[in-house]
Design a protein around this motif. Structure first.
Motif, PDB file in Angstrom:
ATOM      1  N   VAL A 145       0.851  -1.184   0.000  1.00 55.33           N
ATOM      2  CA  VAL A 145       0.000   0.000   0.000  1.00 55.33           C
ATOM      3  C   VAL A 145       0.891   1.238   0.000  1.00 55.33           C
ATOM      4  N   GLN A 146       0.394   2.316  -0.560  1.00 54.72           N
ATOM      5  CA  GLN A 146       1.145   3.566  -0.545  1.00 54.72           C
ATOM      6  C   GLN A 146       1.013   4.259   0.803  1.00 54.72           C
ATOM      7  N   ALA A 147       1.997   5.065   1.113  1.00 54.68           N
ATOM      8  CA  ALA A 147       1.947   5.849   2.349  1.00 54.68           C
ATOM      9  C   ALA A 147       0.666   6.666   2.389  1.00 54.68           C
ATOM     10  N   GLY A 148       0.042   6.680   3.552  1.00 53.49           N
ATOM     11  CA  GLY A 148      -1.228   7.366   3.717  1.00 53.49           C
ATOM     12  C   GLY A 148      -2.430   6.480   3.501  1.00 53.49           C
ATOM     13  N   GLY A 149      -2.203   5.300   2.978  1.00 55.94           N
ATOM     14  CA  GLY A 149      -3.286   4.377   2.700  1.00 55.94           C
ATOM     15  C   GLY A 149      -3.691   3.562   3.918  1.00 55.94           C
ATOM     16  N   SER A 150      -4.591   2.610   3.684  1.00 63.29           N
ATOM     17  CA  SER A 150      -5.145   1.785   4.752  1.00 63.29           C
ATOM     18  C   SER A 150      -5.124   0.311   4.378  1.00 63.29           C
ATOM     19  N   LEU A 151      -5.068  -0.512   5.404  1.00 62.70           N
ATOM     20  CA  LEU A 151      -5.213  -1.955   5.261  1.00 62.70           C
ATOM     21  C   LEU A 151      -5.933  -2.472   6.491  1.00 62.70           C
ATOM     22  N   ARG A 152      -6.643  -3.583   6.321  1.00 57.89           N
ATOM     23  CA  ARG A 152      -7.231  -4.254   7.470  1.00 57.89           C
ATOM     24  C   ARG A 152      -6.733  -5.682   7.519  1.00 57.89           C
ATOM     25  N   LEU A 153      -6.088  -5.999   8.610  1.00 58.27           N
ATOM     26  CA  LEU A 153      -5.628  -7.364   8.827  1.00 58.27           C
ATOM     27  C   LEU A 153      -6.685  -8.147   9.603  1.00 58.27           C
ATOM     28  N   SER A 154      -6.771  -9.420   9.294  1.00 59.36           N
ATOM     29  CA  SER A 154      -7.673 -10.311  10.016  1.00 59.36           C
ATOM     30  C   SER A 154      -6.873 -11.481  10.571  1.00 59.36           C
ATOM     31  N   CYS A 155      -7.338 -12.003  11.680  1.00 58.93           N
ATOM     32  CA  CYS A 155      -6.728 -13.189  12.276  1.00 58.93           C
ATOM     33  C   CYS A 155      -7.858 -14.113  12.698  1.00 58.93           C
ATOM     34  N   ALA A 156      -7.970 -15.228  12.015  1.00 55.93           N
ATOM     35  CA  ALA A 156      -8.999 -16.210  12.327  1.00 55.93           C
ATOM     36  C   ALA A 156      -8.438 -17.244  13.286  1.00 55.93           C
ATOM     37  N   ALA A 157      -9.177 -17.510  14.356  1.00 58.62           N
ATOM     38  CA  ALA A 157      -8.721 -18.446  15.380  1.00 58.62           C
ATOM     39  C   ALA A 157      -9.605 -19.674  15.403  1.00 58.62           C
ATOM     40  N   SER A 158      -8.996 -20.794  15.717  1.00 59.18           N
ATOM     41  CA  SER A 158      -9.756 -22.037  15.867  1.00 59.18           C
ATOM     42  C   SER A 158      -9.084 -22.878  16.933  1.00 59.18           C
ATOM     43  N   GLY A 159      -9.846 -23.778  17.493  1.00 55.27           N
ATOM     44  CA  GLY A 159      -9.278 -24.732  18.436  1.00 55.27           C
ATOM     45  C   GLY A 159      -9.806 -24.573  19.842  1.00 55.27           C
ATOM     46  N   ARG A 160      -9.513 -23.472  20.482  1.00 49.41           N
ATOM     47  CA  ARG A 160      -9.903 -23.247  21.862  1.00 49.41           C
ATOM     48  C   ARG A 160     -10.973 -22.173  21.891  1.00 49.41           C
ATOM     49  N   THR A 161     -11.677 -22.078  22.975  1.00 50.84           N
ATOM     50  CA  THR A 161     -12.704 -21.065  23.093  1.00 50.84           C
ATOM     51  C   THR A 161     -12.090 -19.680  22.892  1.00 50.84           C
ATOM     52  N   PHE A 162     -12.398 -19.093  21.759  1.00 53.47           N
ATOM     53  CA  PHE A 162     -11.796 -17.825  21.374  1.00 53.47           C
ATOM     54  C   PHE A 162     -12.148 -16.728  22.345  1.00 53.47           C
ATOM     55  N   ASN A 163     -13.378 -16.728  22.826  1.00 52.76           N
ATOM     56  CA  ASN A 163     -13.817 -15.583  23.622  1.00 52.76           C
ATOM     57  C   ASN A 163     -13.216 -15.564  25.021  1.00 52.76           C
ATOM     58  N   SER A 164     -12.323 -16.493  25.345  1.00 54.88           N
ATOM     59  CA  SER A 164     -11.642 -16.457  26.624  1.00 54.88           C
ATOM     60  C   SER A 164     -10.195 -15.976  26.487  1.00 54.88           C
ATOM     61  N   LEU A 165      -9.770 -15.693  25.264  1.00 55.93           N
ATOM     62  CA  LEU A 165      -8.381 -15.359  25.003  1.00 55.93           C
ATOM     63  C   LEU A 165      -8.154 -13.862  24.888  1.00 55.93           C
ATOM     64  N   PHE A 166      -7.007 -13.423  25.395  1.00 54.66           N
ATOM     65  CA  PHE A 166      -6.529 -12.076  25.106  1.00 54.66           C
ATOM     66  C   PHE A 166      -5.792 -12.155  23.782  1.00 54.66           C
TER      67      PHE A 166
END
Length: 126
Positions: A12-33
């Motif tokens: 991306v060029q300077a000044g632009g935007s990106l959105r990173l995603s991280c998909a989790a599986s395995g353990r109860t996600f909503n208990s993790l920091f």
């Protein structure tokens, strides 16, 4: 065990935007920091942002505060990093990380994270 898979990196060029995603599986996600780290060429890995399991508390490195936003969706087990006003110095491999236990002040402690993704490259051109 928890598996983490990042996506959304790119060029991306300077000044632009990106959105990173991280998909989790395995353990109860909503208990993790969840956290995002990055490592630039020739530099040590550094903390970028973190979010409590409930989303009720977020933490940022000073270098990204006001430009990056971390969020999570516990329904789809995904954490996001919205990156705006990108700078060439944001160029790095970005890693998603998760930990089972958290206490305030330790969000930047790399060794306290239990699980890591493989990383996604973000390159910001000037």
């Amino acid at each position: 065990q928890v598996q983490l898979v990042e996506s959304g990196g790119g060029l991306v060029q300077a000044g632009g935007s990106l959105r990173l995603s991280c998909a989790a599986s395995g353990r109860t996600f909503n208990s993790l920091f969840m956290g995002w780290f990055r490592q630039a060429p020739g530099k040590e890995r550094e903390f970028v942002a973190g979010i409590l399991w409930s989303g009720g508390a977020v933490y940022y490195a000073g270098s990204v505060k006001g430009r990056f936003t971390i969020s999570r969706d516990n329904i789809v087990n995904t954490v996001y990093l919205q990156m705006n006003s990108l700078k060439p110095e944001d160029t790095a491999v970005y890693y998603c990380a998760a930990r089972k236990y958290f206490y305030s002040g330790s969000e930047g402690s790399e060794g306290a994270y239990d699980y890591w993704g493989q990383g996604t490259q973000v390159t910001v051109s000037s």
